[in-house]
Design a protein around this motif. Structure first.
Motif, PDB file in Angstrom:
ATOM      1  N   ARG A 249      75.262  19.052  53.976  1.00 33.54           N
ATOM      2  CA  ARG A 249      76.240  19.223  52.898  1.00 33.54           C
ATOM      3  C   ARG A 249      77.589  19.739  53.384  1.00 33.54           C
ATOM      4  O   ARG A 249      78.643  19.312  52.901  1.00 33.54           O
ATOM      5  N   VAL A 250      77.576  20.690  54.314  1.00 28.10           N
ATOM      6  CA  VAL A 250      78.809  21.371  54.722  1.00 28.10           C
ATOM      7  C   VAL A 250      79.316  20.865  56.068  1.00 28.10           C
ATOM      8  O   VAL A 250      80.515  20.641  56.249  1.00 28.10           O
ATOM      9  N   GLY A 251      78.409  20.721  57.044  1.00 31.39           N
ATOM     10  CA  GLY A 251      78.798  20.199  58.343  1.00 31.39           C
ATOM     11  C   GLY A 251      79.558  21.174  59.215  1.00 31.39           C
ATOM     12  O   GLY A 251      80.372  20.771  60.055  1.00 31.39           O
ATOM     13  N   LEU A 252      79.301  22.485  59.032  1.00 33.03           N
ATOM     14  CA  LEU A 252      79.937  23.513  59.854  1.00 33.03           C
ATOM     15  C   LEU A 252      78.878  24.476  60.368  1.00 33.03           C
ATOM     16  O   LEU A 252      77.886  24.732  59.678  1.00 33.03           O
ATOM     17  N   PRO A 253      79.079  25.046  61.553  1.00 33.65           N
ATOM     18  CA  PRO A 253      78.223  26.161  61.956  1.00 33.65           C
ATOM     19  C   PRO A 253      78.335  27.277  60.924  1.00 33.65           C
ATOM     20  O   PRO A 253      79.444  27.590  60.471  1.00 33.65           O
ATOM     21  N   GLY A 254      77.209  27.864  60.549  1.00 37.49           N
ATOM     22  CA  GLY A 254      77.257  28.919  59.543  1.00 37.49           C
ATOM     23  C   GLY A 254      76.086  29.863  59.673  1.00 37.49           C
ATOM     24  O   GLY A 254      75.012  29.480  60.147  1.00 37.49           O
ATOM     25  N   LYS A 255      76.278  31.102  59.269  1.00 34.90           N
ATOM     26  CA  LYS A 255      75.188  32.082  59.258  1.00 34.90           C
ATOM     27  C   LYS A 255      75.185  32.772  57.910  1.00 34.90           C
ATOM     28  O   LYS A 255      76.200  33.327  57.489  1.00 34.90           O
TER      29      LYS A 255
END
Length: 306
Positions: A249-255
């Protein structure tokens, strides 16, 4: 950028289904779920915020990005003898995989993995000394000496932390721990209870968007190669068994953290922090994820292309 995030914040406040706050940590259960904040920090020093961006919240598992960075700085690739680098596919507090994999956690972002990372950072020191080091590191990254631990949340975590305590003793039964289990758990519960707002959190993550260099100070926090690898782990493991969905859905590294915060990185472009305490069934911020999905679509920042 300001008009984009103002529009997103307005849309989030109008969204009826805001998810449900974490109830298994009593102190988090008291947080008003009708709150939303977003901050976008650029390597140039520009900061854009909307919503209640100055409201402090418990960063919970977002802190694991910073403890992993510290551990890698202290011990380098030895860290990977203690934890793996694969997505778990299981809930963040699962004990099942630990038994199959002889007490070595699948990655540093699930609870067992972060407890193992806390053990590696301690190196025989007391929890107070280790926590002072973690706090000082985060203060340096965000250029803000006011950041501290929410002691009420920490006490609440310790009282209800039976599952995490079980994970720790189970790992210790395989001979993996270098420090007393209770001291490691004290360190873990307290670093998860660090309180920050989205401005502080977005600034703290900027080194991961800037080839490992903290633009606030010009200091190299990690090498470009290590920044790339931390981002890769955030993309594949940062949302537990919802990591694939977040990447889709977002396509970014995330925590994410069960306090409702998410730190997302657009490599070379921005560090983004969102906060909304209502969670989806997996334990990730419902509106935070939606907001990042919209932001990535509007900016074309997805690592997979526009």
């Amino acid at each position: 950028m300001q008009s984009i995030i103002d529009e997103i914040a307005e849309q989030m406040l109008l969204t009826e289904d805001k998810g449900k706050v974490a109830t298994y940590i009593p102190q988090l259960a008291r947080v008003d779920s009708n709150q939303f904040a977003i901050t976008v920090a650029l390597p140039s020093g520009e900061i854009f915020s909307a919503g209640c961006a100055n409201t402090l919240f418990s960063i919970q598992s977002v802190s694991k990005v910073f403890t992993l960075t510290l551990a890698l700085g202290k011990l380098g690739d030895y860290v990977w003898t203690r934890v793996g680098r694969e997505p778990s596919g299981d809930p963040f507090n699962s004990i099942v995989q630990l038994e199959h994999e002889h007490g070595r956690p699948r990655n540093p972002f699930i609870n067992a993995g972060a407890i193992a990372i806390a053990d590696t950072i301690m190196q025989g020191h007391e929890p107070k000394e280790t926590l002072a080091e973690i706090i000082q590191f985060i203060r340096f990254l965000s250029d803000d000496d006011s950041i501290t631990i929410d002691e009420k949340v920490a006490r609440s975590e310790q009282k209800t932390g039976a599952r995490n305590t079980s994970l720790a003793y189970f790992m210790a039964s395989f001979g993996h721990f270098e420090n007393p289990v209770e001291k490691v758990l004290g360190t873990y519960f307290h670093h998860c209870s660090i309180a920050m707002n989205t401005v502080q959190l977005a600034k703290a993550g900027l080194f991961l968007a800037n080839n490992g260099i903290n633009p606030n100070s010009g200091t190299a926090i990690v090498s470009p190669k290590r920044a790339k690898r931390i981002n890769a782990l955030m993309l594949t493991c940062g949302h537990y068994d919802g990591s694939g969905e977040f990447a889709f859905r977002v396509g970014l590294p995330g925590k994410s953290g069960v306090g409702g915060g998410i730190l997302a990185i657009a490599p070379g472009k921005a560090s983004i922090a969102v906060w909304s305490p209502g969670l989806d069934p997996i334990g990730n911020s419902k509106l935070g994820t939606l907001a990042l999905e919209i932001l990535a679509a509007k900016t074309g920042w997805s690592v997979f292309g526009e």
